[in-house]
Write a protein that holds these residues in place. Structure first.
Motif, PDB file in Angstrom:
ATOM      1  N   SER A  55       0.828  -1.202   0.000  1.00  0.00           N
ATOM      2  CA  SER A  55       0.000   0.000   0.000  1.00  0.00           C
ATOM      3  C   SER A  55       0.864   1.254   0.000  1.00  0.00           C
ATOM      4  CB  SER A  55      -0.938   0.007   1.210  1.00  0.00           C
ATOM      5  OG  SER A  55      -0.194  -0.008   2.409  1.00  0.00           O
ATOM      6  N   SER A  56       2.057   1.155   0.516  1.00  0.00           N
ATOM      7  CA  SER A  56       3.007   2.261   0.452  1.00  0.00           C
ATOM      8  C   SER A  56       4.411   1.694   0.633  1.00  0.00           C
ATOM      9  CB  SER A  56       2.727   3.313   1.531  1.00  0.00           C
ATOM     10  OG  SER A  56       2.872   2.754   2.822  1.00  0.00           O
ATOM     11  N   LEU A  57       5.391   2.482   0.269  1.00  0.00           N
ATOM     12  CA  LEU A  57       6.762   2.019   0.380  1.00  0.00           C
ATOM     13  C   LEU A  57       7.624   3.159   0.896  1.00  0.00           C
ATOM     14  CD1 LEU A  57       8.557  -0.491  -1.740  1.00  0.00           C
ATOM     15  CD2 LEU A  57       9.760   1.650  -1.268  1.00  0.00           C
ATOM     16  N   GLN A  65      11.191   6.489  -6.849  1.00  0.00           N
ATOM     17  CA  GLN A  65      10.067   6.153  -7.720  1.00  0.00           C
ATOM     18  C   GLN A  65       9.389   4.888  -7.239  1.00  0.00           C
ATOM     19  OE1 GLN A  65      10.940   6.177 -11.901  1.00  0.00           O
ATOM     20  NE2 GLN A  65       8.774   5.968 -12.455  1.00  0.00           N
ATOM     21  N   PHE A  66       8.075   4.899  -7.257  1.00  0.00           N
ATOM     22  CA  PHE A  66       7.272   3.732  -6.906  1.00  0.00           C
ATOM     23  C   PHE A  66       6.783   3.127  -8.210  1.00  0.00           C
ATOM     24  CE2 PHE A  66       5.502   0.873  -4.217  1.00  0.00           C
ATOM     25  CZ  PHE A  66       4.321   1.146  -3.549  1.00  0.00           C
ATOM     26  N   GLY A  67       6.919   1.825  -8.379  1.00  0.00           N
ATOM     27  CA  GLY A  67       6.503   1.183  -9.597  1.00  0.00           C
ATOM     28  C   GLY A  67       5.001   1.321  -9.847  1.00  0.00           C
ATOM     29  N   ASP A  68       4.616   1.253 -11.100  1.00  0.00           N
ATOM     30  CA  ASP A  68       3.207   1.415 -11.467  1.00  0.00           C
ATOM     31  C   ASP A  68       2.316   0.411 -10.737  1.00  0.00           C
ATOM     32  OD1 ASP A  68       3.916   2.227 -14.958  1.00  0.00           O
ATOM     33  OD2 ASP A  68       3.869   3.472 -13.150  1.00  0.00           O
ATOM     34  N   ALA A  69       2.811  -0.815 -10.575  1.00  0.00           N
ATOM     35  CA  ALA A  69       2.024  -1.869  -9.930  1.00  0.00           C
ATOM     36  C   ALA A  69       2.213  -1.897  -8.419  1.00  0.00           C
ATOM     37  CB  ALA A  69       2.400  -3.231 -10.518  1.00  0.00           C
ATOM     38  N   ARG A  70       2.970  -0.982  -7.889  1.00  0.00           N
ATOM     39  CA  ARG A  70       3.263  -0.864  -6.452  1.00  0.00           C
ATOM     40  C   ARG A  70       3.931  -2.128  -5.902  1.00  0.00           C
ATOM     41  NH1 ARG A  70      -2.071   0.474  -5.611  1.00  0.00           N
ATOM     42  NH2 ARG A  70      -2.108  -0.593  -3.593  1.00  0.00           N
ATOM     43  N   LYS A  71       4.788  -2.727  -6.734  1.00  0.00           N
ATOM     44  CA  LYS A  71       5.537  -3.889  -6.278  1.00  0.00           C
ATOM     45  C   LYS A  71       7.032  -3.603  -6.186  1.00  0.00           C
ATOM     46  CE  LYS A  71       2.552  -7.378  -8.434  1.00  0.00           C
ATOM     47  NZ  LYS A  71       2.540  -8.530  -9.362  1.00  0.00           N
ATOM     48  N   ASP A  72       7.459  -2.481  -6.744  1.00  0.00           N
ATOM     49  CA  ASP A  72       8.887  -2.213  -6.763  1.00  0.00           C
ATOM     50  C   ASP A  72       9.142  -0.717  -6.657  1.00  0.00           C
ATOM     51  OD1 ASP A  72       7.950  -2.969  -9.813  1.00  0.00           O
ATOM     52  OD2 ASP A  72       9.120  -1.113  -9.698  1.00  0.00           O
ATOM     53  N   SER A  73      10.388  -0.386  -6.357  1.00  0.00           N
ATOM     54  CA  SER A  73      10.748   1.013  -6.208  1.00  0.00           C
ATOM     55  C   SER A  73      12.225   1.181  -6.528  1.00  0.00           C
ATOM     56  CB  SER A  73      10.477   1.467  -4.778  1.00  0.00           C
ATOM     57  OG  SER A  73      10.810   2.833  -4.586  1.00  0.00           O
ATOM     58  N   SER A  74      12.596   2.398  -6.815  1.00  0.00           N
ATOM     59  CA  SER A  74      14.014   2.691  -7.054  1.00  0.00           C
ATOM     60  C   SER A  74      14.401   3.987  -6.367  1.00  0.00           C
ATOM     61  CB  SER A  74      14.310   2.783  -8.559  1.00  0.00           C
ATOM     62  OG  SER A  74      13.598   3.869  -9.132  1.00  0.00           O
TER      63      SER A  74
END
Lengths: 111, 115
Positions: free
Chosen positions: A30-32, A64-73
């Motif tokens: 839900s958030s990262l 950056q939060f991935g579009d699918a909210r599964k990854d980030s950079s």
């Protein structure tokens, strides 16, 4: 069990270089959050991203939060020795207070 | 002023002993946590309390018992310490900032060494 894999595990670069750290999971969060931890201290929160595709900037750091909210950079521009530390991502499970932490990236910036 | 404080900072003890770590936060947060960070720096949640009520209890040996006398304090008691309990234990607190966003603040950690 949800896992957050970070890459690279270790990174040693010269001052002034750019770098990117990745945080990947097969689960949706839900958030990262991104934290930086220095030796002998607790993690310090840098940023929270909530919306898929969201980009946040904190001076020379871009998250950056991935579009699918599964990854980030996490991208650092013109790294400085003060950026040295352990970078941790942490994903929050939907509907809970629980944070799952990533495996960590140890960054060393040489002067 | 320290937001999240823990005592002691270092704890060296022998196998089989019982020890406690204390945590206090002055941020007025409702939720507090205990995390364990192993030698590879992997940070894993152990427990969480919200307004003195246990809400997260991960797969932790029952030798570990958290106690929250009030919402500003969360203590961790460990019975019959084992070598594998050696780690850095972090206390943290969090509060909702806006919908879906929690901000977590960590204490300085307690380095536990079991010999």
């Amino acid at each position: 069990t949800q896992l957050l894999e970070q890459s690279p595990q270790f990174l040693s670069i010269q001052e002034g270089e750019n770098l990117t750290v990745y945080c990947n999971s097969s689960s949706v969060f839900s958030s990262l959050q991104w934290y930086r931890q220095e030796p002998g201290e607790g993690p310090v929160l840098l940023v929270t991203v909530v919306t898929g595709g969201e980009v946040k900037k904190l001076k020379r750091l871009t998250f950056q939060f991935g579009d699918a909210r599964k990854d980030s950079s996490l991208h650092i521009t013109a790294a400085q020795p003060g950026d040295t530390g352990l970078y941790l991502c942490a994903g929050k499970q939907h509907g809970t207070y629980k944070y799952i932490f990533g495996t960590g990236t140890r960054l060393k910036v040489l002067a | 002023d320290t937001a999240v404080s823990q005592t002691p900072k270092y704890l060296v003890t022998q196998m089989g002993n019982d020890k406690s770590i204390k945590c206090e936060q002055n941020l007025g947060h409702d939720t507090m946590y205990w995390y364990k960070q192993d030698s590879k720096k992997f940070l894993k949640i152990m427990f969480s309390y919200n307004n003195k009520e246990l809400i997260i209890n991960e797969t932790v040996p029952n030798r570990f018992s958290p106690k929250s006398p009030d919402k500003a304090h969360l203590n961790l008691h460990i019975n019959s310490l084992e070598l594998g309990d050696s780690a850095v234990y972090f206390c943290a607190s969090s509060q909702v900032v806006t919908s879906g966003i929690f901000e977590q603040y960590f204490g300085p950690g307690t380095r536990l060494t079991v010999t």
